[in-house]
Motif scaffolding. Structure first.
Motif, PDB file in Angstrom:
ATOM      1  N   ASN A  78      19.550  33.585  31.845  1.00 41.73           N
ATOM      2  CA  ASN A  78      20.938  33.757  31.435  1.00 41.73           C
ATOM      3  C   ASN A  78      21.417  35.187  31.698  1.00 41.73           C
ATOM      4  OD1 ASN A  78      20.264  35.458  29.266  1.00 41.73           O
ATOM      5  ND2 ASN A  78      19.988  33.737  27.886  1.00 41.73           N
ATOM      6  N   GLU A  79      22.695  35.392  31.547  1.00 45.71           N
ATOM      7  CA  GLU A  79      23.326  36.664  31.876  1.00 45.71           C
ATOM      8  C   GLU A  79      22.773  37.825  31.042  1.00 45.71           C
ATOM      9  OE1 GLU A  79      27.871  38.152  32.095  1.00 45.71           O
ATOM     10  OE2 GLU A  79      27.502  36.057  32.611  1.00 45.71           O
ATOM     11  N   TYR A  80      22.569  37.589  29.732  1.00 48.29           N
ATOM     12  CA  TYR A  80      22.036  38.641  28.855  1.00 48.29           C
ATOM     13  C   TYR A  80      20.629  39.047  29.287  1.00 48.29           C
ATOM     14  CZ  TYR A  80      20.216  41.054  24.793  1.00 48.29           C
ATOM     15  OH  TYR A  80      19.632  41.984  23.970  1.00 48.29           O
ATOM     16  N   ASN A 132      19.256  38.779  32.249  1.00 43.41           N
ATOM     17  CA  ASN A 132      19.339  39.510  33.516  1.00 43.41           C
ATOM     18  C   ASN A 132      19.790  40.952  33.304  1.00 43.41           C
ATOM     19  OD1 ASN A 132      18.482  37.437  35.199  1.00 43.41           O
ATOM     20  ND2 ASN A 132      20.537  36.622  35.425  1.00 43.41           N
TER      21      ASN A 132
END
Length: 65
Positions: free
Chosen positions: A2-4, A6
């Motif tokens: 997920n974005e967090y 990464n």
């Protein structure tokens, strides 16, 4: 990932890279530690320490050779 996750990974990688340019404040013996090319440079050691579970770090590193 997920974005967090990464963003967190990128931040940690960036900080480790920055630390590896001047490792003296983070080592026990700045005159000798990580001053020559080795099989495991500072950056790799930091990645390994962060990525391994805590209970593995309690064991003697010689066990894993």
């Amino acid at each position: 990932m997920n974005e967090y996750a990464n963003a967190l990974k990128e931040t940690l990688t960036s900080l480790i890279r920055e630390m590896s340019t001047e490792p003296a404040p983070f080592v026990k013996n700045p005159e000798n530690d990580f001053t020559r090319k080795k099989k495991l440079p500072f950056e790799t050691v930091m990645h390994l320490l962060i990525s391994h579970p805590r209970d593995i770090r309690k064991n003697d590193p010689v066990q894993f050779r």
